[in-house]
Design an enzyme around this catalytic site. Structure first.
Site, PDB file in Angstrom:
ATOM      1  N   ASN A   1       3.345   4.590  -0.415  1.00 29.81           N
ATOM      2  CA  ASN A   1       3.248   4.124  -1.801  1.00 29.81           C
ATOM      3  C   ASN A   1       2.653   5.203  -2.724  1.00 29.81           C
ATOM      4  O   ASN A   1       1.913   4.908  -3.668  1.00 29.81           O
ATOM      5  CB  ASN A   1       2.435   2.814  -1.896  1.00 29.81           C
ATOM      6  CG  ASN A   1       2.507   2.126  -3.253  1.00 29.81           C
ATOM      7  OD1 ASN A   1       1.537   1.509  -3.702  1.00 29.81           O
ATOM      8  ND2 ASN A   1       3.618   2.213  -3.935  1.00 29.81           N
TER       9      ASN A   1
ATOM     10  N   CYS B   1       4.931   8.285  -3.160  1.00 30.95           N
ATOM     11  CA  CYS B   1       6.091   9.085  -3.589  1.00 30.95           C
ATOM     12  C   CYS B   1       7.252   8.194  -4.030  1.00 30.95           C
ATOM     13  O   CYS B   1       7.536   8.046  -5.222  1.00 30.95           O
ATOM     14  CB  CYS B   1       6.556  10.030  -2.470  1.00 30.95           C
ATOM     15  SG  CYS B   1       5.328  11.283  -2.015  1.00 30.95           S
ATOM     16  N   ARG B   2       7.962   7.591  -3.061  1.00 29.43           N
ATOM     17  CA  ARG B   2       9.218   6.918  -3.391  1.00 29.43           C
ATOM     18  C   ARG B   2       9.039   5.603  -4.136  1.00 29.43           C
ATOM     19  O   ARG B   2       9.682   5.383  -5.177  1.00 29.43           O
ATOM     20  CB  ARG B   2      10.033   6.690  -2.100  1.00 29.43           C
ATOM     21  CG  ARG B   2      10.521   7.978  -1.480  1.00 29.43           C
ATOM     22  CD  ARG B   2      10.991   7.776  -0.063  1.00 29.43           C
ATOM     23  NE  ARG B   2       9.879   7.453   0.831  1.00 29.43           N
ATOM     24  CZ  ARG B   2      10.000   7.106   2.108  1.00 29.43           C
ATOM     25  NH1 ARG B   2      11.213   7.011   2.629  1.00 29.43           N
ATOM     26  NH2 ARG B   2       8.932   6.864   2.839  1.00 29.43           N
ATOM     27  N   SER B   3       8.196   4.702  -3.610  1.00 35.04           N
ATOM     28  CA  SER B   3       8.138   3.378  -4.262  1.00 35.04           C
ATOM     29  C   SER B   3       7.459   3.393  -5.636  1.00 35.04           C
ATOM     30  O   SER B   3       7.910   2.657  -6.525  1.00 35.04           O
ATOM     31  CB  SER B   3       7.553   2.315  -3.329  1.00 35.04           C
ATOM     32  OG  SER B   3       6.247   2.602  -2.940  1.00 35.04           O
TER      33      SER B   3
ATOM     34  N   CYS C   1       7.667   1.635   0.273  1.00 33.27           N
ATOM     35  CA  CYS C   1       7.895   2.810   1.120  1.00 33.27           C
ATOM     36  C   CYS C   1       6.730   2.897   2.102  1.00 33.27           C
ATOM     37  O   CYS C   1       6.029   1.906   2.314  1.00 33.27           O
ATOM     38  CB  CYS C   1       8.063   4.080   0.281  1.00 33.27           C
ATOM     39  SG  CYS C   1       6.628   4.525  -0.715  1.00 33.27           S
TER      40      CYS C   1
ATOM     41  N   ASP D   1      12.242  10.435   2.960  1.00 24.89           N
ATOM     42  CA  ASP D   1      10.827  10.713   2.715  1.00 24.89           C
ATOM     43  C   ASP D   1      10.666  12.176   2.277  1.00 24.89           C
ATOM     44  O   ASP D   1      11.016  13.083   3.030  1.00 24.89           O
ATOM     45  CB  ASP D   1      10.083  10.449   4.042  1.00 24.89           C
ATOM     46  CG  ASP D   1       8.590  10.650   3.922  1.00 24.89           C
ATOM     47  OD1 ASP D   1       8.142  11.196   2.896  1.00 24.89           O
ATOM     48  OD2 ASP D   1       7.889  10.257   4.869  1.00 24.89           O
TER      49      ASP D   1
HETATM   50  P1  4NP Z   1       6.120   7.754   0.488  1.00 27.01           P
HETATM   51  O1  4NP Z   1       5.845   9.222   1.097  1.00 27.01           O
HETATM   52  O2  4NP Z   1       6.266   6.817   1.669  1.00 27.01           O
HETATM   53  O3  4NP Z   1       7.400   7.935  -0.266  1.00 27.01           O
HETATM   54  O4  4NP Z   1       4.935   7.428  -0.404  1.00 27.01           O
HETATM   55  C1  4NP Z   1       4.853   9.479   2.038  1.00 27.01           C
HETATM   56  C2  4NP Z   1       3.530   9.528   1.658  1.00 27.01           C
HETATM   57  C3  4NP Z   1       2.548   9.856   2.570  1.00 27.01           C
HETATM   58  C4  4NP Z   1       2.891  10.111   3.889  1.00 27.01           C
HETATM   59  C5  4NP Z   1       4.216  10.048   4.282  1.00 27.01           C
HETATM   60  C6  4NP Z   1       5.196   9.718   3.352  1.00 27.01           C
HETATM   61  N1  4NP Z   1       1.878  10.469   4.834  1.00 27.01           N
HETATM   62  O5  4NP Z   1       2.242  10.800   5.977  1.00 27.01           O
HETATM   63  O6  4NP Z   1       0.692  10.438   4.485  1.00 27.01           O
END
Ligand code: 4NP
Length: 171
Positions: free
Chosen positions: A20, A22-24, A17, A135
């Site tokens: 790294n 939340c989703r992955s 993702c 997201d």
């Molecule tokens: P992820 O979520 O891609 O599922 O881990 C996010 C984590 C951090 C951010 C965006 C999405 N950020 O903007 O810092």
């Protein structure tokens, strides 16, 4: 290749993702839970990474951890960026959570065999009809629940796909 060696090869899966956190990492935990439940975890190597390095070295987002724990998943992975020098050669399946992740991964890929390893997580959905795993970072609680709903569904589909593929490869 010696026939014995094939059975000993692990199927290596990398979930990707943006951050790294939340989703992955959740996909990693859901998939590990599935293969453990099936008693086949020794056949798999499962990891996750982000297209961005902003959160490198951090554990999963505390909100994601809370929602995952309610369903019995312990998010233990530490954020790391995708390493284009090693990950594309090492992993058999590289699985993007959304279209931007997929675009970024395609840009990192250096050869056709690398591109062939790329898949969208939601391509393995069985019950849901989403184009991506949205997201959850800037949204509310329901976003984190949706992530887990989509991942539980699509990881089941992914496991079935991998199992069928392994069977065909052995024939
Ligand atoms: P992820 O979520 O891609 O599922 O881990 C996010 C984590 C951090 C951010 C965006 C999405 N950020 O903007 O810092």
């Amino acid at each position: 290749m010696h026939p014995k060696q094939k059975t000993m090869d692990k199927t290596k899966i990398l979930f990707v993702c943006l951050g790294n956190i939340c989703r992955s990492p959740s996909a990693e935990a859901v998939m590990k839970g599935l293969v453990e439940k099936e008693g086949i975890s020794k056949n798999f190597e499962i990891d996750s990474a982000g297209t961005a390095a902003w959160h490198a070295g951090e554990p999963a987002d505390p909100r994601m951890q809370v929602h995952a724990r309610k369903r019995g998943y312990n998010l233990t992975s530490i954020s790391r960026p995708v390493n284009p020098e090693t990950d594309f050669d090492k992993f058999d399946y590289i699985i993007a959570m959304d279209e931007q992740n997929m675009r970024d991964l395609k840009n990192m890929a250096k050869k056709k065999e690398h591109l062939d390893k790329l898949h969208m997580m939601t391509d393995f959905s069985k019950e849901y009809n989403y184009k991506s795993v949205p997201d959850p970072y800037y949204g509310g609680e329901e976003g984190f629940e949706l992530v887990l709903d989509l991942l539980e569904d699509s990881c089941q589909g992914l496991l079935e796909h991998v199992s069928e593929n392994e069977q065909t490869n052995k024939k």
